[in-house]
Design a protein around this motif. Structure first.
Motif, PDB file in Angstrom:
ATOM      1  N   TYR A 322      19.432  58.888 112.599  1.00 51.04           N
ATOM      2  CA  TYR A 322      19.429  59.430 111.090  1.00 51.04           C
ATOM      3  C   TYR A 322      19.299  58.170 110.101  1.00 51.04           C
ATOM      4  O   TYR A 322      18.534  58.429 109.387  1.00 51.04           O
ATOM      5  CB  TYR A 322      21.057  59.997 111.106  1.00 51.04           C
ATOM      6  CG  TYR A 322      21.038  60.488 109.528  1.00 51.04           C
ATOM      7  CD1 TYR A 322      20.640  61.659 109.307  1.00 51.04           C
ATOM      8  CD2 TYR A 322      21.765  59.545 109.029  1.00 51.04           C
ATOM      9  CE1 TYR A 322      20.969  61.771 107.811  1.00 51.04           C
ATOM     10  CE2 TYR A 322      22.376  60.122 107.564  1.00 51.04           C
ATOM     11  CZ  TYR A 322      21.803  61.259 107.129  1.00 51.04           C
ATOM     12  OH  TYR A 322      22.043  61.724 105.736  1.00 51.04           O
ATOM     13  N   GLY A 323      19.952  56.970 110.628  1.00 51.40           N
ATOM     14  CA  GLY A 323      19.816  55.949 109.386  1.00 51.40           C
ATOM     15  C   GLY A 323      18.306  55.579 109.278  1.00 51.40           C
ATOM     16  O   GLY A 323      18.297  55.139 108.324  1.00 51.40           O
ATOM     17  N   GLY A 324      17.751  55.409 110.508  1.00 49.26           N
ATOM     18  CA  GLY A 324      16.247  54.977 110.415  1.00 49.26           C
ATOM     19  C   GLY A 324      15.528  56.000 109.688  1.00 49.26           C
ATOM     20  O   GLY A 324      14.459  55.354 108.969  1.00 49.26           O
ATOM     21  N   GLN A 325      15.695  57.273 109.893  1.00 49.00           N
ATOM     22  CA  GLN A 325      14.818  58.213 109.201  1.00 49.00           C
ATOM     23  C   GLN A 325      15.083  58.303 107.607  1.00 49.00           C
ATOM     24  O   GLN A 325      14.163  58.504 106.945  1.00 49.00           O
ATOM     25  CB  GLN A 325      15.309  59.649 109.883  1.00 49.00           C
ATOM     26  CG  GLN A 325      14.735  59.765 111.301  1.00 49.00           C
ATOM     27  CD  GLN A 325      15.203  61.312 111.917  1.00 49.00           C
ATOM     28  OE1 GLN A 325      14.640  62.292 111.309  1.00 49.00           O
ATOM     29  NE2 GLN A 325      16.217  61.201 112.546  1.00 49.00           N
ATOM     30  N   MET A 326      16.583  57.945 107.398  1.00 51.79           N
ATOM     31  CA  MET A 326      16.649  57.791 105.831  1.00 51.79           C
ATOM     32  C   MET A 326      16.009  56.501 105.383  1.00 51.79           C
ATOM     33  O   MET A 326      15.568  56.700 104.177  1.00 51.79           O
ATOM     34  CB  MET A 326      18.173  57.733 105.889  1.00 51.79           C
ATOM     35  CG  MET A 326      18.897  57.534 104.455  1.00 51.79           C
ATOM     36  SD  MET A 326      20.655  57.329 104.422  1.00 51.79           S
ATOM     37  CE  MET A 326      20.835  55.947 105.295  1.00 51.79           C
ATOM     38  N   LEU A 327      16.132  55.478 105.961  1.00 47.62           N
ATOM     39  CA  LEU A 327      15.418  54.449 105.419  1.00 47.62           C
ATOM     40  C   LEU A 327      13.908  54.655 105.274  1.00 47.62           C
ATOM     41  O   LEU A 327      13.190  54.239 104.287  1.00 47.62           O
ATOM     42  CB  LEU A 327      15.552  53.061 106.318  1.00 47.62           C
ATOM     43  CG  LEU A 327      16.864  52.448 106.340  1.00 47.62           C
ATOM     44  CD1 LEU A 327      16.956  51.474 107.338  1.00 47.62           C
ATOM     45  CD2 LEU A 327      17.105  51.830 104.883  1.00 47.62           C
ATOM     46  N   GLN A 328      13.196  55.496 106.114  1.00 50.01           N
ATOM     47  CA  GLN A 328      11.691  55.596 106.223  1.00 50.01           C
ATOM     48  C   GLN A 328      11.571  56.532 105.172  1.00 50.01           C
ATOM     49  O   GLN A 328      10.433  56.316 104.112  1.00 50.01           O
ATOM     50  CB  GLN A 328      11.466  56.420 107.680  1.00 50.01           C
ATOM     51  CG  GLN A 328       9.855  56.644 107.431  1.00 50.01           C
ATOM     52  CD  GLN A 328       9.366  55.221 107.555  1.00 50.01           C
ATOM     53  OE1 GLN A 328       9.239  54.441 108.582  1.00 50.01           O
ATOM     54  NE2 GLN A 328       8.269  55.040 106.372  1.00 50.01           N
ATOM     55  N   ALA A 329      12.424  57.505 104.717  1.00 53.57           N
ATOM     56  CA  ALA A 329      12.172  58.260 103.653  1.00 53.57           C
ATOM     57  C   ALA A 329      12.694  57.570 102.386  1.00 53.57           C
ATOM     58  O   ALA A 329      11.677  57.916 101.223  1.00 53.57           O
ATOM     59  CB  ALA A 329      13.272  59.523 103.504  1.00 53.57           C
ATOM     60  N   LEU A 330      13.338  56.636 102.008  1.00 52.11           N
ATOM     61  CA  LEU A 330      13.463  55.992 101.161  1.00 52.11           C
ATOM     62  C   LEU A 330      12.174  54.946 100.829  1.00 52.11           C
ATOM     63  O   LEU A 330      11.845  54.879  99.724  1.00 52.11           O
ATOM     64  CB  LEU A 330      14.578  55.060 101.215  1.00 52.11           C
ATOM     65  CG  LEU A 330      15.161  54.108 100.074  1.00 52.11           C
ATOM     66  CD1 LEU A 330      15.702  55.008  98.964  1.00 52.11           C
ATOM     67  CD2 LEU A 330      16.052  53.226 100.599  1.00 52.11           C
ATOM     68  N   ARG A 335       7.710  53.738  97.942  1.00 52.04           N
ATOM     69  CA  ARG A 335       6.378  53.076  98.491  1.00 52.04           C
ATOM     70  C   ARG A 335       6.698  51.664  98.715  1.00 52.04           C
ATOM     71  O   ARG A 335       5.834  50.800  97.980  1.00 52.04           O
ATOM     72  CB  ARG A 335       5.177  53.219  97.288  1.00 52.04           C
ATOM     73  CG  ARG A 335       4.650  54.855  97.351  1.00 52.04           C
ATOM     74  CD  ARG A 335       3.575  55.168  96.311  1.00 52.04           C
ATOM     75  NE  ARG A 335       3.065  56.049  96.254  1.00 52.04           N
ATOM     76  CZ  ARG A 335       3.535  57.153  95.608  1.00 52.04           C
ATOM     77  NH1 ARG A 335       4.478  56.951  94.458  1.00 52.04           N
ATOM     78  NH2 ARG A 335       3.012  58.289  95.498  1.00 52.04           N
ATOM     79  N   PHE A 336       7.287  51.224  99.625  1.00 52.07           N
ATOM     80  CA  PHE A 336       7.475  50.015  99.976  1.00 52.07           C
ATOM     81  C   PHE A 336       7.397  49.750 101.654  1.00 52.07           C
ATOM     82  O   PHE A 336       7.756  50.877 102.403  1.00 52.07           O
ATOM     83  CB  PHE A 336       8.841  49.331  99.570  1.00 52.07           C
ATOM     84  CG  PHE A 336       9.983  49.851 100.027  1.00 52.07           C
ATOM     85  CD1 PHE A 336      10.747  49.360 101.249  1.00 52.07           C
ATOM     86  CD2 PHE A 336      10.709  50.859  99.527  1.00 52.07           C
ATOM     87  CE1 PHE A 336      11.992  49.935 101.697  1.00 52.07           C
ATOM     88  CE2 PHE A 336      11.859  51.238  99.811  1.00 52.07           C
ATOM     89  CZ  PHE A 336      12.520  50.710 101.148  1.00 52.07           C
TER      90      PHE A 336
END
Length: 576
Positions: A322-330, A335-336
């Motif tokens: 969940y944390g990894g998917q949240m970071l990817q969405a961020l 766009r970084f």
């Protein structure tokens, strides 16, 4: 009447604790006795685990059965007999309380005397303008009001209730009977003739309107009568309101600054205590520091990428979590690149990651239980999330783990002084209480000795200053003159903490006690060694037996009796 002779020796027979080899020895009482020898030779075993332990055990056994249940059962040391034993006090080499509120001043009780000194002989000053504050008479209040620009409108209010819950019907009824027409309730002026309904569960502030007038010299008599009425109704205070500007000025028969309108509470020892809500700085609650999650600890290596674990509390997160998917969405939203070094990301992106996106909502896609879910919400930020987890954590282990990322900085309101501005503005001579506690003890003794006091202050302060100077003198005599009273107790070394306890014991003036000390000279500069030895001898001269476990040659040379343990350490020691 038969007189019982006091024993001349402390007789030990058959001591076998730890590595002691069934030793028997006679130690002279009321003397300075030094136990020396190699480390591990059995010095501390004989001193603490045998003599002190048996002294404590016998004391506990002399208490009632009721008292003993709270102290627990103490084991008897492995010794055949101990004769001539006195009540024992152990002064070991361990640091004092780790409580962040404990300071050298509170541990030695010197600060308690300073609080009493400032509460009884201190002179309050205005926290804003620094002027000395005296109690104001009705005439002083009238003169201050007439000193305002001529033609200014003033409403005289008598404060009756300040932020107190209740409906206060009895107050309104009494005011009606006394002939008053208007009151100001929570900032709004209302007629007393009408019904005033207040929520009993909320805080309310009530002031009665005593008079409304325009300032000019010809109204002096009327102003005197109105001010006297307001002071009588409110029992000492009056509020002057300018209805045009909304500016208020407080006057008080007790103590208030006539220029700034700041009222100073009655001086009490609680006002100068940072462990009491009456005196503690409201921002830091008397700790003197503000704790915060430090970005340099949260991201210790800015050359690492987020994907590689640059955010230390999060570590490396799988993109399927969940944390990894949240970071990817961020990363997709702003766009970084998660694989780019954190320090190379734009400053705005770093700020959003650490402190959140504010009101900006982000589209988060994540999988849960085989379903694809989408939410639109603001990103909390690493540091706000850590703040929330720390406050919500009930487990000490979690708080300890999160504590690795916390730093401290002086409180921005009190600048580390721990007290409210009203307490810091009270002075004796040129000094506030915090300024005195920040001085080294050696300098503090000099400054306290040269305080210029009025006759009234001197009458009050003399017995208090005697206690302060005595205790400071004991601390200086054991080589602690470089410490300040505001120094946190948790930052003291083992030797410093032991010498503070030693100074406290000298101040207690007890006689007939067995004192046992563990290397009190450790960490002490050689020039202060003579002071420490003199202190030990004065403790002996009060009529006490002083046993010191020590390697220092000067202390050994000053002893009345030396016990050398050895010849080796461990299994090779334990003999006299």
């Amino acid at each position: 009447m038969t007189r019982v002779m006091e024993p001349q020796f402390l007789s030990v027979r058959g001591a076998r604790m730890h590595n002691l080899k069934n030793i028997s020895v006679d130690l002279p009482r009321n003397r300075l006795v030094v136990f020396t020898g190699l480390s591990g030779s059995g010095k501390s075993t004989l001193a603490f685990d045998t003599l002190y332990a048996e002294g404590q055990r016998r004391y506990v056994e002399s208490l009632s059965t009721y008292a003993r249940q709270f102290l627990g059962q103490m084991d008897k040391p492995d010794v055949d007999s101990l004769e001539g034993l006195s009540p024992a006090v152990s002064i070991e080499q361990k640091t004092t309380s780790r409580n962040p509120r404990s300071t050298v001043g509170t541990v030695t009780e010197v600060y308690d005397y300073l609080r009493l000194l400032f509460a009884r002989a201190g002179i309050p000053h205005c926290p804003d303008c620094g002027r000395e504050i005296r109690s104001q008479s009705v005439e002083d209040m009238v003169n201050a009001l007439l000193g305002r620009p001529e033609g200014e409108k003033v409403v005289l209010l008598a404060p009756l209730v300040t932020r107190r819950k209740g409906q206060h019907d009895k107050i309104f009824e009494r005011l009606r009977k006394d002939g008053f027409v208007r009151v100001r309730v929570n900032g709004a002026v209302v007629e007393l003739a009408g019904t005033i309904a207040l929520d009993k569960n909320k805080h309310h502030t009530i002031e009665v309107v005593v008079d409304r007038l325009v300032l000019k010299p010809s109204i002096r008599r009327r102003l005197e009568e109105s001010v006297a009425t307001a002071v009588r109704v409110s029992e000492g205070t009056i509020l002057a309101l300018n209805p045009d500007s909304g500016e208020e000025q407080l006057f008080s028969e007790s103590a208030a600054c006539s220029t700034c309108g700041i009222s100073v509470p009655e001086l009490s020892t609680q006002l100068f205590s940072f462990n009491n809500p009456q005196g503690a700085c409201p921002e830091c609650s008397g700790l003197g520091v503000r704790q915060f999650f430090d970005p340099t600890l949260v991201v210790p290596d800015r050359s690492q990428s987020i994907a590689a674990g640059a955010i230390a509390p999060w570590g490396m997160r799988s993109l399927t979590s969940y944390g990894g998917q949240m970071l990817q969405a961020l990363a997709d939203h702003y766009r970084f690149d998660l694989d780019k070094p954190f320090g190379a990301l734009p400053a705005r992106i770093q700020e959003i990651i650490l402190h959140g996106s504010g009101r900006e909502r982000i589209e988060f896609h994540y999988r849960k239980g085989g379903r694809n879910l989408v939410t639109h919400e603001a990103f909390e930020g690493v540091i706000p999330q850590l703040d929330r987890r720390y406050l919500e954590a009930s487990s000490p282990m979690i708080r300890e783990e999160l504590g690795r990322f916390i730093s401290e900085q002086p409180c921005p309101v009190c600048d580390g002084a721990r007290l409210k501005p009203e307490a810091l503005a009270v002075r004796i001579g040129p000094w506030s209480i915090i300024e005195l506690t920040r001085l080294p003890i050696t300098r503090l003794v000099e400054e306290v000795g040269r305080l210029v006091l009025s006759e009234r202050q001197r009458f009050i302060a003399e017995p208090i200053l005697k206690e302060v100077l005595d205790r400071l003198g004991f601390l200086r005599d054991v080589g602690l003159g470089y410490l300040s009273l505001e120094r946190k107790a948790g930052t003291l070394s083992g030797g410093e903490a032991q010498r503070i306890r030693l100074a406290s014991q000298i101040g207690s003036r007890l006689a007939g006690v067995l004192y046992i000390l563990d290397e009190p000279s450790i960490g002490l500069h050689q020039r202060d060694n003579a002071k420490l030895i003199k202190t030990l001898l004065s403790l002996r001269d009060l009529g006490n037996t002083v046993i010191v476990v020590e390697h220092d040659t000067d202390t050994i040379a000053s002893a009345d009796h030396v016990l050398d343990m050895g010849p080796g350490a461990g299994v090779h020691g334990g003999r006299v």
